[in-house]
Design a protein around this motif. Structure first.
Motif, PDB file in Angstrom:
ATOM      1  N   ASN A 208     -73.757  28.039 145.052  1.00 37.51           N
ATOM      2  CA  ASN A 208     -73.226  29.119 145.898  1.00 37.51           C
ATOM      3  C   ASN A 208     -74.294  29.873 146.694  1.00 37.51           C
ATOM      4  OD1 ASN A 208     -70.564  28.638 145.093  1.00 37.51           O
ATOM      5  ND2 ASN A 208     -70.771  29.951 143.292  1.00 37.51           N
ATOM      6  N   HIS A 209     -75.531  29.899 146.181  1.00 31.85           N
ATOM      7  CA  HIS A 209     -76.578  30.679 146.845  1.00 31.85           C
ATOM      8  C   HIS A 209     -77.593  29.818 147.598  1.00 31.85           C
ATOM      9  CE1 HIS A 209     -75.645  34.655 144.980  1.00 31.85           C
ATOM     10  NE2 HIS A 209     -75.131  33.876 144.041  1.00 31.85           N
ATOM     11  N   VAL A 210     -77.639  28.545 147.284  1.00 32.84           N
ATOM     12  CA  VAL A 210     -78.616  27.663 147.920  1.00 32.84           C
ATOM     13  C   VAL A 210     -77.937  26.589 148.773  1.00 32.84           C
ATOM     14  CG1 VAL A 210     -80.509  26.013 147.534  1.00 32.84           C
ATOM     15  CG2 VAL A 210     -80.324  28.067 146.106  1.00 32.84           C
ATOM     16  N   ILE A 211     -77.069  25.805 148.153  1.00 23.73           N
ATOM     17  CA  ILE A 211     -76.516  24.632 148.842  1.00 23.73           C
ATOM     18  C   ILE A 211     -75.514  25.016 149.921  1.00 23.73           C
ATOM     19  CG2 ILE A 211     -75.138  22.544 148.545  1.00 23.73           C
ATOM     20  CD1 ILE A 211     -76.423  22.278 145.746  1.00 23.73           C
ATOM     21  N   ARG A 212     -74.482  25.764 149.555  1.00 24.55           N
ATOM     22  CA  ARG A 212     -73.417  26.054 150.530  1.00 24.55           C
ATOM     23  C   ARG A 212     -73.893  26.918 151.698  1.00 24.55           C
ATOM     24  NH1 ARG A 212     -68.991  23.581 149.240  1.00 24.55           N
ATOM     25  NH2 ARG A 212     -68.373  23.198 147.078  1.00 24.55           N
ATOM     26  N   PRO A 213     -74.771  27.919 151.507  1.00 22.00           N
ATOM     27  CA  PRO A 213     -75.250  28.681 152.663  1.00 22.00           C
ATOM     28  C   PRO A 213     -76.205  27.896 153.569  1.00 22.00           C
ATOM     29  CG  PRO A 213     -75.549  29.925 150.625  1.00 22.00           C
ATOM     30  CD  PRO A 213     -75.246  28.522 150.233  1.00 22.00           C
ATOM     31  N   THR A 214     -76.693  26.761 153.104  1.00 17.97           N
ATOM     32  CA  THR A 214     -77.726  26.030 153.831  1.00 17.97           C
ATOM     33  C   THR A 214     -77.183  24.821 154.580  1.00 17.97           C
ATOM     34  OG1 THR A 214     -79.376  26.706 152.194  1.00 17.97           O
ATOM     35  CG2 THR A 214     -79.944  24.831 153.598  1.00 17.97           C
ATOM     36  N   LEU A 215     -76.365  24.021 153.928  1.00 21.73           N
ATOM     37  CA  LEU A 215     -75.912  22.768 154.532  1.00 21.73           C
ATOM     38  C   LEU A 215     -74.721  23.003 155.462  1.00 21.73           C
ATOM     39  CD1 LEU A 215     -76.162  20.332 151.493  1.00 21.73           C
ATOM     40  CD2 LEU A 215     -77.867  20.829 153.256  1.00 21.73           C
ATOM     41  N   PRO A 216     -74.610  22.225 156.552  1.00 20.98           N
ATOM     42  CA  PRO A 216     -73.482  22.376 157.483  1.00 20.98           C
ATOM     43  C   PRO A 216     -72.154  22.093 156.787  1.00 20.98           C
ATOM     44  CG  PRO A 216     -75.242  21.036 158.446  1.00 20.98           C
ATOM     45  CD  PRO A 216     -75.573  21.207 156.999  1.00 20.98           C
TER      46      PRO A 216
END
Length: 382
Positions: A208-216
């Motif tokens: 929730n804090h790394v993957i989803r805010p980063t990847l399109p």
């Protein structure tokens, strides 16, 4: 059969990247005092120890151990008793002057001869560009770097304060029949952490804090797989858990394996070493060919002989994507670019202390945004 490509990145606390950052910070510290420093600095690290060795010819006076300790501190290895920290680790320095047999092929007696300074070694270098991203880099490596940077960000900001410096990321992209990115198939994130954190919480937080805010979001679907700390525990990390060495993350430094690499490391080397300057020039040429609309994909190879200024070979491959005759691309590049080592150094201003900025998260692409070899200012179209 589906078509996939995978690239990986590592955080600044990975043992190999600790070494790259120390080497490039030493290089920059020397260049700050002596722009003509000749540097080939290697670094290794292991439990509670760092070894700095290689060749340096300079008038600069640098406290190498202090530079290393500052880098280690900035990375975040500051807790005593964990096997590696900035204050207590043993630092050994074994640096000597450049071999006169090498220097004689580079040194020139007069200013007028300076532009014909020879290459500091033989070797081959590759540069690459494509239209998959705005930075003209392959998508998998750009996404992997973005995730690794985000891991560092949430750690240092204490958004996820239980994370520790070591970490790795990996992204698999599925391509369609036209070799265009279609979706993200798999994401792997492994992050060092405090022993007190619950694995389920860590996995949820990183998602929730790394993957989803980063990847399109448009590239993630219901079938995208996420592997977060797959072993379930990553408490011991960094040099306390594994040794590190400069130049051991060349694929992450360049194109994530999507394009070829000549094999020569970058970090710790001044620009008279064509392993570095030649690779940067090759990227510059390839990126400008694509940016100018001459091709959709471009790979450049340069070859050098020690002590010889002009490259012994220059090759362009557009993989059938050229929009003009390949001969016209060669002619335009040869008219616009001086590929001699001093020509590259002069064009990019490579006697300035600039190199530690790209020691981690890639020497090309968005991480190097603003660096001279990433500019698209080459006049290739009349």
């Amino acid at each position: 059969m589906k078509n996939y490509f995978t690239s990986e990145s590592v955080t600044c606390g990975h043992p190999d990247k600790v070494c790259d950052q120390i080497a490039d910070k030493i290089l920059d510290s020397l260049l700050e005092q002596d722009a003509h420093s000749r540097v080939a600095c290697e670094v290794t690290c292991a439990t509670n120890s760092v070894h700095i060795f290689g060749e340096v010819t300079t008038t600069a006076k640098v406290d190498y151990a202090a530079v290393a300790r500052n880098v280690i501190k900035e990375i975040g290895y500051t807790t005593p008793g964990q096997g590696f920290d900035a204050e207590s680790c043993d630092i050994q320095v074994d640096l000597h002057e450049q071999s006169p047999d090498i220097a004689r092929g580079i040194d020139r007696a007069t200013q007028s001869e300076l532009m014909d300074s020879g290459a500091g070694d033989q070797g081959i270098m590759f540069g690459f560009a494509c239209r998959e991203t705005s930075s003209l880099m392959p998508l998998p490596i750009e996404l992997a770097h973005d995730l690794a940077k985000r891991l560092e960000q949430v750690r240092k900001s204490e958004e996820l304060g239980y994370l520790l410096p070591d970490g790795k990321t990996q992204v698999t992209v599925e391509y369609d029949e036209n070799e265009k990115p279609r979706r993200i198939a798999t994401v792997v994130v492994s992050s060092q952490h405090l022993d007190t954190v619950d694995t389920a919480l860590l996995r949820t937080d990183i998602l929730n804090h790394v993957i989803r805010p980063t990847l399109p979001a448009e590239l993630i679907d219901k079938d995208t797989q996420f592997f977060i700390n797959p072993t379930g525990r990553f408490v011991m990390g960094g040099p306390a858990a594994d040794s590190g060495l400069t130049g051991r993350k060349l694929i992450s430094d360049t194109y994530g394996g999507y394009a070829r690499h000549g094999g020569g490391a970058f970090s710790g080397k001044d620009a008279s070493k064509v392993d570095r300057s030649g690779a940067y020039m090759a990227r510059y040429i390839a990126k400008n060919v694509v940016a100018a609309g001459l091709a959709d994909m471009c790979e450049v190879q340069l070859g050098y002989a020690i002590g010889v200024a002009e490259p012994v070979s220059f090759r362009i491959d557009t993989f059938g994507t050229a929009h003009v005759k390949i001969g016209d691309i060669y002619e335009a590049v040869l008219k616009a670019v001086d590929m001699r080592p001093m020509g590259i150094i002069t064009r990019f201003g490579m006697t300035a202390p600039m190199f530690s900025r790209v020691a981690c998260y890639g020497h090309f692409g968005s991480n190097a945004s603003g660096m001279p070899w990433e500019q698209t200012n080459l006049p290739l179209i009349n």
